[in-house]
Design a protein around this motif. Structure first.
Motif, PDB file in Angstrom:
ATOM      1  N   ARG A 279       0.836  -1.211   0.000  1.00 45.96           N
ATOM      2  CA  ARG A 279       0.000   0.000   0.000  1.00 45.96           C
ATOM      3  C   ARG A 279       0.865   1.253   0.000  1.00 45.96           C
ATOM      4  NH1 ARG A 279      -4.799  -0.927   4.345  1.00 45.96           N
ATOM      5  NH2 ARG A 279      -5.343   1.184   3.631  1.00 45.96           N
ATOM      6  N   ALA A 280       1.995   1.212   0.710  1.00 48.03           N
ATOM      7  CA  ALA A 280       2.908   2.358   0.703  1.00 48.03           C
ATOM      8  C   ALA A 280       3.522   2.553  -0.677  1.00 48.03           C
ATOM      9  CB  ALA A 280       4.000   2.164   1.750  1.00 48.03           C
ATOM     10  N   VAL A 281       3.843   1.459  -1.352  1.00 49.31           N
ATOM     11  CA  VAL A 281       4.378   1.553  -2.715  1.00 49.31           C
ATOM     12  C   VAL A 281       3.334   2.141  -3.662  1.00 49.31           C
ATOM     13  CG1 VAL A 281       5.173   0.220  -4.703  1.00 49.31           C
ATOM     14  CG2 VAL A 281       6.079  -0.277  -2.427  1.00 49.31           C
ATOM     15  N   ASP A 282       2.089   1.715  -3.501  1.00 45.79           N
ATOM     16  CA  ASP A 282       1.011   2.287  -4.323  1.00 45.79           C
ATOM     17  C   ASP A 282       0.911   3.795  -4.111  1.00 45.79           C
ATOM     18  OD1 ASP A 282       0.392  -0.175  -5.374  1.00 45.79           O
ATOM     19  OD2 ASP A 282      -1.274  -0.554  -3.999  1.00 45.79           O
ATOM     20  N   MET A 283       1.085   4.236  -2.869  1.00 47.49           N
ATOM     21  CA  MET A 283       1.067   5.673  -2.583  1.00 47.49           C
ATOM     22  C   MET A 283       2.203   6.388  -3.303  1.00 47.49           C
ATOM     23  SD  MET A 283       0.201   5.523   1.512  1.00 47.49           S
ATOM     24  CE  MET A 283       0.331   7.308   1.777  1.00 47.49           C
ATOM     25  N   MET A 284       3.377   5.765  -3.323  1.00 46.40           N
ATOM     26  CA  MET A 284       4.515   6.376  -4.002  1.00 46.40           C
ATOM     27  C   MET A 284       4.252   6.492  -5.504  1.00 46.40           C
ATOM     28  SD  MET A 284       8.482   5.113  -4.287  1.00 46.40           S
ATOM     29  CE  MET A 284       8.017   3.867  -5.501  1.00 46.40           C
ATOM     30  N   VAL A 285       3.638   5.469  -6.082  1.00 47.51           N
ATOM     31  CA  VAL A 285       3.305   5.516  -7.517  1.00 47.51           C
ATOM     32  C   VAL A 285       2.325   6.651  -7.801  1.00 47.51           C
ATOM     33  CG1 VAL A 285       2.186   4.259  -9.401  1.00 47.51           C
ATOM     34  CG2 VAL A 285       3.797   3.076  -7.903  1.00 47.51           C
ATOM     35  N   LEU A 286       1.321   6.801  -6.941  1.00 44.28           N
ATOM     36  CA  LEU A 286       0.360   7.896  -7.113  1.00 44.28           C
ATOM     37  C   LEU A 286       1.059   9.250  -7.061  1.00 44.28           C
ATOM     38  CD1 LEU A 286      -2.480   6.533  -4.793  1.00 44.28           C
ATOM     39  CD2 LEU A 286      -2.646   6.821  -7.270  1.00 44.28           C
ATOM     40  N   LEU A 287       2.001   9.387  -6.134  1.00 45.81           N
ATOM     41  CA  LEU A 287       2.743  10.647  -6.027  1.00 45.81           C
ATOM     42  C   LEU A 287       3.550  10.925  -7.286  1.00 45.81           C
ATOM     43  CD1 LEU A 287       3.957  13.094  -4.550  1.00 45.81           C
ATOM     44  CD2 LEU A 287       5.584  11.526  -3.463  1.00 45.81           C
ATOM     45  N   GLU A 288       4.240   9.928  -7.801  1.00 42.03           N
ATOM     46  CA  GLU A 288       5.080  10.141  -8.978  1.00 42.03           C
ATOM     47  C   GLU A 288       4.239  10.409 -10.222  1.00 42.03           C
ATOM     48  OE1 GLU A 288       8.280  10.700  -8.851  1.00 42.03           O
ATOM     49  OE2 GLU A 288       7.992  10.462  -6.694  1.00 42.03           O
ATOM     50  N   GLN A 289       3.076   9.801 -10.321  1.00 46.41           N
ATOM     51  CA  GLN A 289       2.174  10.123 -11.433  1.00 46.41           C
ATOM     52  C   GLN A 289       1.742  11.588 -11.354  1.00 46.41           C
ATOM     53  OE1 GLN A 289      -0.813   7.113 -10.719  1.00 46.41           O
ATOM     54  NE2 GLN A 289      -0.060   5.828 -12.394  1.00 46.41           N
ATOM     55  N   ALA A 290       1.402  12.018 -10.149  1.00 46.71           N
ATOM     56  CA  ALA A 290       0.998  13.414  -9.959  1.00 46.71           C
ATOM     57  C   ALA A 290       2.158  14.356 -10.251  1.00 46.71           C
ATOM     58  CB  ALA A 290       0.489  13.618  -8.530  1.00 46.71           C
ATOM     59  N   ARG A 291       3.354  14.001  -9.821  1.00 45.42           N
ATOM     60  CA  ARG A 291       4.515  14.841 -10.051  1.00 45.42           C
ATOM     61  C   ARG A 291       4.782  15.010 -11.553  1.00 45.42           C
ATOM     62  NH1 ARG A 291       8.375  15.705  -6.337  1.00 45.42           N
ATOM     63  NH2 ARG A 291       7.956  13.723  -5.293  1.00 45.42           N
ATOM     64  N   SER A 292       4.657  13.920 -12.298  1.00 41.35           N
ATOM     65  CA  SER A 292       4.888  13.995 -13.745  1.00 41.35           C
ATOM     66  C   SER A 292       3.906  14.942 -14.414  1.00 41.35           C
ATOM     67  CB  SER A 292       4.763  12.591 -14.361  1.00 41.35           C
ATOM     68  OG  SER A 292       5.764  11.721 -13.874  1.00 41.35           O
ATOM     69  N   MET A 293       2.631  14.859 -14.026  1.00 42.42           N
ATOM     70  CA  MET A 293       1.636  15.733 -14.632  1.00 42.42           C
ATOM     71  C   MET A 293       1.802  17.177 -14.168  1.00 42.42           C
ATOM     72  SD  MET A 293       0.069  14.013 -16.807  1.00 42.42           S
ATOM     73  CE  MET A 293      -1.211  15.200 -17.229  1.00 42.42           C
ATOM     74  N   ALA A 294       2.255  17.376 -12.935  1.00 40.84           N
ATOM     75  CA  ALA A 294       2.515  18.744 -12.471  1.00 40.84           C
ATOM     76  C   ALA A 294       3.668  19.360 -13.257  1.00 40.84           C
ATOM     77  CB  ALA A 294       2.836  18.737 -10.974  1.00 40.84           C
ATOM     78  N   LEU A 295       4.697  18.572 -13.569  1.00 48.14           N
ATOM     79  CA  LEU A 295       5.800  19.069 -14.395  1.00 48.14           C
ATOM     80  C   LEU A 295       5.312  19.426 -15.789  1.00 48.14           C
ATOM     81  CD1 LEU A 295       8.640  16.589 -13.363  1.00 48.14           C
ATOM     82  CD2 LEU A 295       8.663  19.064 -13.040  1.00 48.14           C
ATOM     83  N   LEU A 296       4.445  18.593 -16.358  1.00 49.31           N
ATOM     84  CA  LEU A 296       3.909  18.891 -17.679  1.00 49.31           C
ATOM     85  C   LEU A 296       3.101  20.183 -17.667  1.00 49.31           C
ATOM     86  CD1 LEU A 296       3.431  18.002 -20.626  1.00 49.31           C
ATOM     87  CD2 LEU A 296       1.401  16.790 -19.831  1.00 49.31           C
ATOM     88  N   ALA A 297       2.265  20.343 -16.666  1.00 54.42           N
ATOM     89  CA  ALA A 297       1.468  21.569 -16.559  1.00 54.42           C
ATOM     90  C   ALA A 297       2.370  22.787 -16.400  1.00 54.42           C
ATOM     91  CB  ALA A 297       0.505  21.467 -15.377  1.00 54.42           C
ATOM     92  N   THR A 298       3.442  22.649 -15.628  1.00 57.65           N
ATOM     93  CA  THR A 298       4.390  23.753 -15.451  1.00 57.65           C
ATOM     94  C   THR A 298       5.019  24.148 -16.781  1.00 57.65           C
ATOM     95  OG1 THR A 298       4.883  23.164 -13.160  1.00 57.65           O
ATOM     96  CG2 THR A 298       6.544  24.440 -14.341  1.00 57.65           C
ATOM     97  N   MET A 299       5.462  23.157 -17.539  1.00 59.23           N
ATOM     98  CA  MET A 299       6.137  23.435 -18.804  1.00 59.23           C
ATOM     99  C   MET A 299       5.223  24.091 -19.827  1.00 59.23           C
ATOM    100  SD  MET A 299       8.691  20.171 -19.374  1.00 59.23           S
ATOM    101  CE  MET A 299       7.370  18.950 -19.322  1.00 59.23           C
ATOM    102  N   LEU A 300       3.938  23.736 -19.808  1.00 54.51           N
ATOM    103  CA  LEU A 300       3.014  24.242 -20.821  1.00 54.51           C
ATOM    104  C   LEU A 300       2.139  25.380 -20.325  1.00 54.51           C
ATOM    105  CD1 LEU A 300       1.886  20.927 -22.592  1.00 54.51           C
ATOM    106  CD2 LEU A 300       3.665  22.556 -23.271  1.00 54.51           C
ATOM    107  N   SER A 301       2.237  25.743 -19.047  1.00 56.12           N
ATOM    108  CA  SER A 301       1.377  26.809 -18.530  1.00 56.12           C
ATOM    109  C   SER A 301       1.725  28.171 -19.115  1.00 56.12           C
ATOM    110  CB  SER A 301       1.454  26.871 -16.999  1.00 56.12           C
ATOM    111  OG  SER A 301       2.772  27.194 -16.575  1.00 56.12           O
ATOM    112  N   GLY A 302       2.925  28.308 -19.643  1.00 59.24           N
ATOM    113  CA  GLY A 302       3.308  29.567 -20.274  1.00 59.24           C
ATOM    114  C   GLY A 302       3.142  29.567 -21.778  1.00 59.24           C
ATOM    115  N   SER A 303       2.545  28.505 -22.318  1.00 56.23           N
ATOM    116  CA  SER A 303       2.374  28.396 -23.763  1.00 56.23           C
ATOM    117  C   SER A 303       1.409  29.454 -24.288  1.00 56.23           C
ATOM    118  CB  SER A 303       1.854  26.998 -24.123  1.00 56.23           C
ATOM    119  OG  SER A 303       1.525  26.926 -25.502  1.00 56.23           O
ATOM    120  N   GLU A 304       1.717  29.981 -25.484  1.00 54.38           N
ATOM    121  CA  GLU A 304       0.816  30.934 -26.131  1.00 54.38           C
ATOM    122  C   GLU A 304      -0.319  30.219 -26.852  1.00 54.38           C
ATOM    123  OE1 GLU A 304       0.896  34.167 -25.751  1.00 54.38           O
ATOM    124  OE2 GLU A 304       2.657  33.976 -24.455  1.00 54.38           O
ATOM    125  N   ASP A 305      -0.207  28.904 -26.997  1.00 56.26           N
ATOM    126  CA  ASP A 305      -1.278  28.098 -27.592  1.00 56.26           C
ATOM    127  C   ASP A 305      -2.305  27.810 -26.502  1.00 56.26           C
ATOM    128  OD1 ASP A 305      -2.942  26.038 -28.535  1.00 56.26           O
ATOM    129  OD2 ASP A 305      -1.349  25.197 -29.786  1.00 56.26           O
TER     130      ASP A 305
END
Length: 382
Positions: A279-305
């Motif tokens: 269950r702790a490993v599952d929590m870590m996977v959830l965190l890393e999935q969220a982290r990846s999407m937060a990085l994507l949102a950060t990179m594209l939040s300044g897009s002019e598109d």
């Protein structure tokens, strides 16, 4: 792709991490929450001295010219500290709207005051009927002489009870859900025709119910075409919230793993049981999935598109909402009864995570929007 920080970003991270670690422990946060405003004015000034309040603004506006990555660094640290101060409302929302909608003299004046810690602003947009639709605005702006007067009610105005200026969306033309005809207006508080009633939100922060009855509003830009600006700033806010949520979730995971090492049952630490390790490993996977999407949102939040930017931030909000809810539930369950007590930090992290999930649209709302648009593909434009 290189995800390493540059030297300035590493220095920023070290500075803000040190500030939160030294000044924002759980007991210190509880003491700040008991202050009259519900947060610490002294801490707000420390944010100003460290340059955090002017971080996203250009140097000509009294800021430091930081971008989405710098905002992400601050947001994640604030998530770990469960920061109470009105950074999101004043700097991210209010400052974002001012630097994109106000004219140059107003930007120089007001953004400089925000950066120095003198000015608090709040974004008054949500209405009781609007749910999460940004174009659903019933508050009316009527032209009177050379200005406008506003009539309507706004709900859940984040930190609206301590703001001295409100940025209010109001309709100058069209129907309640039309995209055109929405303006953005600057309203002084206190002021004639403005009533503000403060409340504490479930995560320990502050919000307000605002009533406008003939309040004078100064238009920012074209008083009938503010929605694209609002949508862009909200996308930037979603990226900030996603990064904050990563900070919140990382603390819930760390606290849970530490507790599993200490809590004993049947003569051994509960972390020794393989089922709980899974269950702790599952929590870590959830965190890393969220982290990846937060990085994507950060990179594209300044897009002019606008389409690319909005889809990336909406997709991040979906993942953040689902990961945060599941991880928070696991953290509380693995802690047992102590996980929901006011004296223990995990329950407060889960409350903040629940609020982040709902701000500017929950996972189901954004998922339905993405589905209607045909899904999300980060390389659609390549």
């Amino acid at each position: 792709m290189d995800f390493d920080f540059n030297d300035d970003q590493r220095l920023l991270k070290q500075s803000v991490d040190r500030l939160i670690a030294d000044k924002y422990g759980f007991a210190q946060r509880q003491a700040m929450s008991a202050e009259p405003d519900g947060w610490s004015r002294a801490m707000w000034q420390q944010f100003a001295e460290l340059g955090l309040l002017g971080l996203p603004f250009d140097e000509a506006q009294g800021g430091f010219g930081g971008g989405p990555v710098e905002s992400m660094i601050v947001a994640e640290a604030f998530g770990r500290g469960l920061v109470l101060e009105p950074y999101f409302s004043t700097v991210v929302l209010g400052g974002g709207l001012l630097r994109r909608a106000a004219d140059a003299p107003m930007q120089a004046e007001l953004l400089g005051q925000i950066a120095s810690g003198e000015l608090l602003v709040a974004f008054a947009h949500v209405e009781r009927h609007s749910r999460y639709e940004l174009c659903n605005v019933a508050t009316i702006a009527r032209r009177q002489g050379s200005g406008f007067v506003l009539e309507g009610d706004k709900s859940v105005v984040l930190h609206g009870d301590t703001a001295s200026k409100l940025l209010v969306t109001a309709r100058t033309a069209g129907g309640t859900r039309d995209r055109d005809g929405i303006g953005l207006f600057l309203v002084e508080v206190p002021g004639e025709g403005v009533s503000v009633r403060g409340t504490r939100t479930q995560d320990g922060l502050r919000a307000a119910e605002v009533s406008l009855a003939g309040a004078v509003g100064i238009p920012l830009g074209d008083p009938g075409s503010a929605l694209p600006v609002v949508e862009r700033v909200v996308d930037e806010a979603l990226a900030f919230l996603a990064a904050e949520a990563v900070g919140v979730m990382s603390c819930m995971l760390d606290a849970t793993v530490d507790y599993m090492k200490q809590r004993k049952q049947f003569g051994r630490a509960i972390g020794d049981f393989q089922a709980l390790q899974h269950r702790a490993v599952d929590m870590m996977v959830l965190l890393e999935q969220a982290r990846s999407m937060a990085l994507l949102a950060t990179m594209l939040s300044g897009s002019e598109d606008a389409v690319e930017r909005h889809e990336a931030c909406a997709a991040a909000k979906v993942q953040i909402g689902r990961s945060g809810r599941r991880l928070g539930q696991e953290a509380v369950q693995l802690h047992g009864g102590i996980g929901v007590t006011m004296e223990y930090a995990v329950g407060h992290y889960f409350k903040r995570m629940s609020m982040i999930e709902l701000l500017f649209g929950d996972a189901d709302f954004h998922l339905s929007r993405l589905a209607a648009a045909g899904g999300f593909s980060p390389d659609r434009g390549s």
